[in-house]
Scaffold this active site. Structure first.
Site, PDB file in Angstrom:
ATOM      1  N   SER A 223      57.496  76.612   2.198  1.00  0.00           N
ATOM      2  CA  SER A 223      58.848  76.329   2.405  1.00  0.00           C
ATOM      3  C   SER A 223      59.345  77.837   1.942  1.00  0.00           C
ATOM      4  O   SER A 223      58.513  79.020   2.320  1.00  0.00           O
ATOM      5  CB  SER A 223      59.758  75.606   1.440  1.00  0.00           C
ATOM      6  OG  SER A 223      60.788  74.709   1.723  1.00  0.00           O
ATOM      7  N   ASP A 450      59.675  70.034  11.346  1.00  0.00           N
ATOM      8  CA  ASP A 450      59.510  70.479   9.871  1.00  0.00           C
ATOM      9  C   ASP A 450      61.448  70.509  10.223  1.00  0.00           C
ATOM     10  O   ASP A 450      62.118  70.677  10.521  1.00  0.00           O
ATOM     11  CB  ASP A 450      59.420  71.486  10.077  1.00  0.00           C
ATOM     12  CG  ASP A 450      59.091  72.109   8.431  1.00  0.00           C
ATOM     13  OD1 ASP A 450      60.484  71.560   7.534  1.00  0.00           O
ATOM     14  OD2 ASP A 450      59.102  72.227   7.722  1.00  0.00           O
ATOM     15  N   HIS A 478      58.023  67.769   6.181  1.00  0.00           N
ATOM     16  CA  HIS A 478      57.996  69.355   5.256  1.00  0.00           C
ATOM     17  C   HIS A 478      56.785  69.296   5.071  1.00  0.00           C
ATOM     18  O   HIS A 478      56.738  69.186   4.015  1.00  0.00           O
ATOM     19  CB  HIS A 478      59.202  69.921   4.454  1.00  0.00           C
ATOM     20  CG  HIS A 478      59.530  71.406   4.046  1.00  0.00           C
ATOM     21  ND1 HIS A 478      59.678  71.928   4.661  1.00  0.00           N
ATOM     22  CD2 HIS A 478      59.799  71.691   2.562  1.00  0.00           C
ATOM     23  CE1 HIS A 478      59.956  72.940   3.718  1.00  0.00           C
ATOM     24  NE2 HIS A 478      59.997  72.403   2.739  1.00  0.00           N
TER      25      HIS A 478
END
Length: 509
Positions: A223, A450, A478
């Site tokens: 991320s 995502d 994710h």
């Protein structure tokens, strides 16, 4: 749900945005040219020459230490930032490759918490056998000079402010909440606040690389951690080892585009959840169509805005906490059954299930104490990029585009992006292409559905990086590594263990 998997979900849960906090980061000031050479940059020799003193840190198998970095790289003589580091040494068998740094994202997620709670015990055994698993909490985060903004009671109030204001009075109240948050950060953390940019954290990582005795940095970032890793690669391309950037961000985008893209991402994730939900006999949003499920959810939010429901404690579940709880469950399909239960409870007047999801997202303890995740998230985001919106009028102008991107979440995401408009420190970063010319192959991983880091961001970053290789997971949730795809895990493990990246464009499901 498996607690280790739950920790992994929420360790990366912010991704790049949180409710009532802004979108992801992209920017910061670059080091001098001398910092990209093989020797310690001029003026930073004491930092590159320090010795790490490892000690037991109370968690079996782990060692801890503290390293120093300049508080201000522009004035390294002006004081230090103390950064917490932890490691679990390579277990063997096999020849040790080096250190593998990990970062779960946020910004604001504790890398040490992620290491000790998941990565150093949950990453594939062959990887843990040949790498020392290492994490440093970034400056401003958790154990490393943590940014603090509000008390627990103040944060409780902040998380309940109406984030989809219906009139001028509610807009004023939301704006005042952002202002109070920003002033709290300045009051409690004014010294560190100007020095938590992603560029500064990337420079800290290079000091740590050197202190660990590694010629090159090996790294897995998830991320926001992908932006941190890409920033490092751009600053120090010759020091790039094996970099995995999972759930990639696009550093070339301004804040408003990031927030709007992410809004669409969460809409897509909700559509996946709804399509699954309507097939389940216990779906609380009906069993006919995804459109009907969206309508039912919007009605629930509107009802909670009108009249919050009890939760079994002093806080009631209103619209804002309900939205946060739903958003939290969009990060991993393993949380969908829990979300169905929470929604069913809220519909019958019990808000405890959605409140539990929201509290996990905010890292709120049962005692009412919050981790500094949300404080650090705002501090990094607002320093790395100029605000998406300068004031309420700009938000109102953008609302149609956000609501088009997501009829369910658009209003909330648009208003949430206003928070950096009150920030007391001017942004130092700007959107930019990240090329890392001359770096060894870098693996960029994107998941097609995502919500937090839309797939097109991974495509863009892999295209920007001169040595980027795109690895695609066709699925929900994710990030992709360690989420059950043998194809993804094998490709990444091979790269980490042998240095051979997957073929560019490889797809897994």
């Amino acid at each position: 749900m498996d607690t280790r998997r739950l920790l992994r979900i929420f360790a990366t849960a912010l991704g790049t945005a949180g409710l009532l906090v802004s979108g992801c980061s992209s920017g910061g000031s670059a080091p001098s040219a001398s910092a990209t050479g093989s020797a310690a940059p001029e003026g930073l020799e004491p930092y590159y020459g320090q010795k790490l003193r490892w000690r037991d840190c109370g968690v079996e198998g782990f060692q801890c230490t503290t390293m120093k970095a300049p508080l201000d790289y522009g004035k390294p003589e002006g004081g230090d930032a103390d950064l917490a580091v932890s490691r679990k040494k390579a277990t063997g068998p096999g020849k040790r490759i080096g250190s593998l740094l990990v970062n779960p994202g946020g910004p604001g997620g504790s890398a040490i918490g992620y290491l000790q709670g998941y990565a150093a015990i949950g990453y594939p055994a062959p990887v843990r056998a040949r790498y020392d698993m290492v994490a440093v909490d970034p400056r401003g985060v958790a154990r490393s000079e943590p940014v603090t903004c509000l008390t627990g009671k103040q944060m409780d109030a902040y998380t309940q402010v109406d984030q989809t204001p219906d009139d001028d009075a509610e807009i004023t109240k939301l704006n005042e909440a952002f202002d109070t948050f920003a002033k709290g950060c300045e009051k409690r953390s004014g010294e560190i606040l100007p020095h938590v940019s992603t560029v500064e954290t990337a420079r800290d990582m290079d000091i740590l690389r050197s202190l660990l005795g590694d010629e090159k940095l090996h790294y897995v970032g998830a991320s926001y951690g992908t932006f941190l890793g890409a920033t490092y690669a751009d600053l120090y391309p010759g020091r790039v080892g094996r970099l995995v950037l999972d759930g990639a961000m696009d550093p070339s985008l301004p804040a408003i585009d990031i927030n709007r893209d992410q809004t669409a991402g969460f809409e897509g994730a909700f559509q996946s959840f709804a399509a699954d939900c309507v097939k389940q006999p216990d779906c609380p949003l009906g069993t006919r169509s995804t459109a009907g499920a969206a309508t039912a959810l919007k009605k629930l939010f509107a009802d909670l805005d009108e009249e919050p429901v009890p939760t079994g404690e002093t806080r009631k579940l209103g619209e804002s906490l309900a939205i946060t709880g739903v958003i939290a469950a969009m990060y991993d399909e393993a949380a969908w059954p829990q979300l169905r239960e929470g929604l069913a409870g809220a519909l019958r007047g019990d808000g405890s299930g959605l409140l539990a999801l929201a509290d996990s997202y905010y890292e709120r303890e049962p005692s009412g104490k919050y981790a500094n995740l949300m404080f650090a998230n705002a501090a990094v985001n607002c320093l790395d990029l100029a605000p998406a919106f300068s004031g309420p009028a700009a938000v109102e102008e953008a609302l149609p585009a956000f609501e088009k991107a997501s009829p369910v979440f658009g209003r909330g995401f648009a208003w949430a992006a206003l928070n950096c408009g009150s920030w007391p420190v001017e942004a130092t970063g700007t959107p930019h292409r990240t090329e890392a010319k001359g770096a060894d192959p870098i693996v960029v991983v994107g998941t097609t559905r995502d919500p937090a880091t839309p797939y097109k961001w991974a495509e863009s970053l892999a295209g920007q990086l001169s040595s980027g290789t795109l690895l695609t997971y066709e699925g929900d949730g994710h990030t992709a590594y360690g989420r059950g795809s043998d194809c993804i895990d094998t490709a990444i493990n091979t790269y980490l263990l042998e240095g051979t990246p997957p073929k560019d464009g490889k797809k897994c499901s």
